[in-house]
Design a protein around this motif. Structure first.
Motif, PDB file in Angstrom:
ATOM      1  N   GLY A  95      -9.468  22.765  10.697  1.00  0.00           N
ATOM      2  CA  GLY A  95      -9.177  21.390  10.299  1.00  0.00           C
ATOM      3  C   GLY A  95      -7.768  20.967  10.675  1.00  0.00           C
ATOM      4  N   LEU A  96      -6.805  21.872  10.513  1.00  0.00           N
ATOM      5  CA  LEU A  96      -5.419  21.554  10.871  1.00  0.00           C
ATOM      6  C   LEU A  96      -5.271  21.280  12.365  1.00  0.00           C
ATOM      7  N   PHE A  97      -5.895  22.105  13.181  1.00  0.00           N
ATOM      8  CA  PHE A  97      -5.772  21.904  14.624  1.00  0.00           C
ATOM      9  C   PHE A  97      -6.570  20.687  15.092  1.00  0.00           C
ATOM     10  N   THR A  98      -7.632  20.349  14.388  1.00  0.00           N
ATOM     11  CA  THR A  98      -8.342  19.108  14.710  1.00  0.00           C
ATOM     12  C   THR A  98      -7.475  17.891  14.404  1.00  0.00           C
ATOM     13  N   ILE A  99      -6.760  17.947  13.283  1.00  0.00           N
ATOM     14  CA  ILE A  99      -5.848  16.851  12.942  1.00  0.00           C
ATOM     15  C   ILE A  99      -4.743  16.730  13.988  1.00  0.00           C
ATOM     16  N   LEU A 100      -4.188  17.868  14.409  1.00  0.00           N
ATOM     17  CA  LEU A 100      -3.141  17.835  15.434  1.00  0.00           C
ATOM     18  C   LEU A 100      -3.660  17.268  16.752  1.00  0.00           C
ATOM     19  N   LYS A 101      -4.931  17.457  17.018  1.00  0.00           N
ATOM     20  CA  LYS A 101      -5.515  16.957  18.266  1.00  0.00           C
ATOM     21  C   LYS A 101      -5.693  15.448  18.246  1.00  0.00           C
ATOM     22  N   TYR A 102      -6.041  14.896  17.082  1.00  0.00           N
ATOM     23  CA  TYR A 102      -6.398  13.482  17.028  1.00  0.00           C
ATOM     24  C   TYR A 102      -5.287  12.580  16.502  1.00  0.00           C
ATOM     25  N   VAL A 103      -4.295  13.130  15.815  1.00  0.00           N
ATOM     26  CA  VAL A 103      -3.226  12.270  15.325  1.00  0.00           C
ATOM     27  C   VAL A 103      -2.369  11.820  16.509  1.00  0.00           C
ATOM     28  N   TYR A 104      -2.059  10.541  16.562  1.00  0.00           N
ATOM     29  CA  TYR A 104      -1.377   9.928  17.708  1.00  0.00           C
ATOM     30  C   TYR A 104      -2.129  10.237  19.006  1.00  0.00           C
ATOM     31  N   GLY A 105      -3.439  10.297  18.931  1.00  0.00           N
ATOM     32  CA  GLY A 105      -4.246  10.721  20.074  1.00  0.00           C
ATOM     33  C   GLY A 105      -4.871   9.583  20.845  1.00  0.00           C
ATOM     34  N   PHE A 106      -4.197   8.440  20.953  1.00  0.00           N
ATOM     35  CA  PHE A 106      -4.684   7.290  21.712  1.00  0.00           C
ATOM     36  C   PHE A 106      -6.022   6.789  21.177  1.00  0.00           C
ATOM     37  N   ALA A 107      -6.147   6.733  19.867  1.00  0.00           N
ATOM     38  CA  ALA A 107      -7.352   6.150  19.278  1.00  0.00           C
ATOM     39  C   ALA A 107      -7.326   4.632  19.440  1.00  0.00           C
ATOM     40  N   THR A 108      -8.502   4.044  19.545  1.00  0.00           N
ATOM     41  CA  THR A 108      -8.581   2.596  19.741  1.00  0.00           C
ATOM     42  C   THR A 108      -7.987   1.843  18.557  1.00  0.00           C
ATOM     43  N   ALA A 109      -8.260   2.319  17.353  1.00  0.00           N
ATOM     44  CA  ALA A 109      -7.760   1.638  16.153  1.00  0.00           C
ATOM     45  C   ALA A 109      -6.249   1.761  16.003  1.00  0.00           C
ATOM     46  N   ASP A 110      -5.623   2.713  16.692  1.00  0.00           N
ATOM     47  CA  ASP A 110      -4.168   2.830  16.625  1.00  0.00           C
ATOM     48  C   ASP A 110      -3.478   1.645  17.291  1.00  0.00           C
ATOM     49  N   HIS A 111      -4.131   1.049  18.269  1.00  0.00           N
ATOM     50  CA  HIS A 111      -3.520  -0.036  19.034  1.00  0.00           C
ATOM     51  C   HIS A 111      -4.135  -1.401  18.715  1.00  0.00           C
ATOM     52  N   LEU A 112      -5.352  -1.408  18.226  1.00  0.00           N
ATOM     53  CA  LEU A 112      -5.996  -2.644  17.768  1.00  0.00           C
ATOM     54  C   LEU A 112      -6.535  -2.390  16.362  1.00  0.00           C
ATOM     55  N   PHE A 118       1.190   7.384   4.556  1.00  0.00           N
ATOM     56  CA  PHE A 118       2.580   7.679   4.928  1.00  0.00           C
ATOM     57  C   PHE A 118       3.367   8.265   3.750  1.00  0.00           C
ATOM     58  N   LEU A 119       2.760   9.259   3.105  1.00  0.00           N
ATOM     59  CA  LEU A 119       3.446   9.946   2.010  1.00  0.00           C
ATOM     60  C   LEU A 119       4.198  11.183   2.482  1.00  0.00           C
ATOM     61  N   THR A 120       4.111  11.510   3.756  1.00  0.00           N
ATOM     62  CA  THR A 120       4.816  12.666   4.293  1.00  0.00           C
ATOM     63  C   THR A 120       6.005  12.208   5.127  1.00  0.00           C
ATOM     64  N   THR A 121       6.996  13.066   5.212  1.00  0.00           N
ATOM     65  CA  THR A 121       8.211  12.715   5.947  1.00  0.00           C
ATOM     66  C   THR A 121       7.987  12.707   7.449  1.00  0.00           C
ATOM     67  N   VAL A 122       7.137  13.589   7.933  1.00  0.00           N
ATOM     68  CA  VAL A 122       6.979  13.761   9.377  1.00  0.00           C
ATOM     69  C   VAL A 122       6.382  12.522  10.027  1.00  0.00           C
ATOM     70  N   MET A 123       5.430  11.874   9.368  1.00  0.00           N
ATOM     71  CA  MET A 123       4.695  10.775   9.993  1.00  0.00           C
ATOM     72  C   MET A 123       5.108   9.396   9.502  1.00  0.00           C
ATOM     73  N   SER A 124       6.022   9.318   8.569  1.00  0.00           N
ATOM     74  CA  SER A 124       6.432   8.013   8.055  1.00  0.00           C
ATOM     75  C   SER A 124       7.334   7.307   9.062  1.00  0.00           C
ATOM     76  N   SER A 147      11.719   6.345  15.755  1.00  0.00           N
ATOM     77  CA  SER A 147      10.743   6.075  14.708  1.00  0.00           C
ATOM     78  C   SER A 147       9.331   6.433  15.154  1.00  0.00           C
ATOM     79  N   ARG A 148       8.461   6.655  14.170  1.00  0.00           N
ATOM     80  CA  ARG A 148       7.056   6.931  14.439  1.00  0.00           C
ATOM     81  C   ARG A 148       6.263   5.635  14.352  1.00  0.00           C
ATOM     82  N   PRO A 149       5.217   5.490  15.169  1.00  0.00           N
ATOM     83  CA  PRO A 149       4.425   4.255  15.125  1.00  0.00           C
ATOM     84  C   PRO A 149       3.562   4.178  13.876  1.00  0.00           C
ATOM     85  N   ASN A 150       3.323   2.970  13.446  1.00  0.00           N
ATOM     86  CA  ASN A 150       2.459   2.720  12.289  1.00  0.00           C
ATOM     87  C   ASN A 150       1.026   2.574  12.792  1.00  0.00           C
ATOM     88  N   CYS A 151       0.268   3.657  12.738  1.00  0.00           N
ATOM     89  CA  CYS A 151      -1.077   3.646  13.312  1.00  0.00           C
ATOM     90  C   CYS A 151      -2.075   4.251  12.336  1.00  0.00           C
TER      91      CYS A 151
END
Length: 274
Positions: A236-253, A133-139, A119-123
């Protein structure tokens, strides 16, 4: 004398009743203590230990160290080299991040225990990128994800659809060859072609052609290269790929999402608007 004996008898009966109640409470407390102790010992025996890792702070875990040492993946690799281990556990907020560098351990996660870790994390980053979470890849895995996956497999990734889009893929491949040839003949570039940029825009052109049935959003350039709109789109696409699941503070808190301490939310919003 009769009244005195009667009162004495009643007092003795009250004392006996109180003694029985106290003994009963003591017995219940002893049984509860024994059961609790057995469950605690059983829990200690059954719960496995986590892999070795750094000692974090209460509540936040190792988030301060992560924010101080960027990029995060280099800090993690350096930490594992210092510990001299192929598997480590890093607590970020309420999340335990398990990092492995051994192919055997990676196979254990991805093949043998794939049901647990599929499963993918809810972040925050995934939620923002997929518009809730309207896409299959990240849901995250669940009933909704299974329904979307069934539609993707049967309608989008089916052999019939793959064959139907064959001509469009061939057209984009021919366009790629023409563009590289023109770039190699450009006297300003001295015959040098940045294949990294070419490959990035080829992927963007292919996606736009298959989804929107057009190569460019605008007019493009004279040498059939990407225009300003396409460059912004790919960046923009490559920026999203860089930051998604990118250890952001809000992803964990999640309660720190409002403050956006590391700026990931702002960067993702700007990239999505492109």
């Amino acid at each position: 004398m009769i009244i005195y004996k009667k009162g004495n008898t009643e007092a003795m009966e009250i004392n006996k009743t109180s003694l029985r109640i106290n003994l009963l409470l003591l017995l219940v407390w002893a049984v509860a203590a024994i059961i609790f102790k057995k469950r605690l010992c059983f829990k200690k025996r059954t719960v496995p230990l986590l892999p070795p890792g750094p000692m974090g702070y209460p509540i936040v875990g190792c988030l301060p160290q992560m924010m101080k040492n960027k990029p995060t993946f280099r800090w993690i690799h350096k930490l594992m080299q210092e510990i001299n281990t192929e598997i480590t556990c890093i607590r970020l907020g309420n999340t335990h991040i398990i990092v492995v560098t051994s192919p055997e351990l990676a196979r254990e996660f991805l093949k043998k225990q794939d049901i647990i870790f599929a499963s993918r994390p809810n972040c925050m980053s995934a939620n923002l990128t997929s518009n809730g979470f309207l896409t299959t890849v990240m849901s995250p895995m669940g009933h909704q994800w299974k329904k979307m996956r069934r539609i993707i497999v049967s309608e989008v990734l089916s052999p019939a659809m793959h064959e139907r889009l064959y001509e469009k893929r061939c057209e984009e491949a021919d366009h790629l060859v023409r563009y590289v040839y023109k770039q190699s003949q450009n006297p300003l570039a001295k015959g040098l072609v940045n294949m990294r940029v070419v490959a990035q825009h080829y992927c963007g052109n292919m996606a736009r052609r298959l989804v929107f049935n057009k190569r460019f959003f605008g007019m493009g350039t004279e040498d059939e290269g990407p225009g300003l709109e396409e460059k912004e789109h790919v960046d923009g696409l490559f920026t999203i790929l860089k930051y998604v699941y990118g250890f952001a503070t809000a992803d964990h808190l999640p309660w720190l999402e409002v403050f956006d301490l590391d700026g990931c939310k702002r960067v993702l919003k700007d990239a999505i608007q492109c």
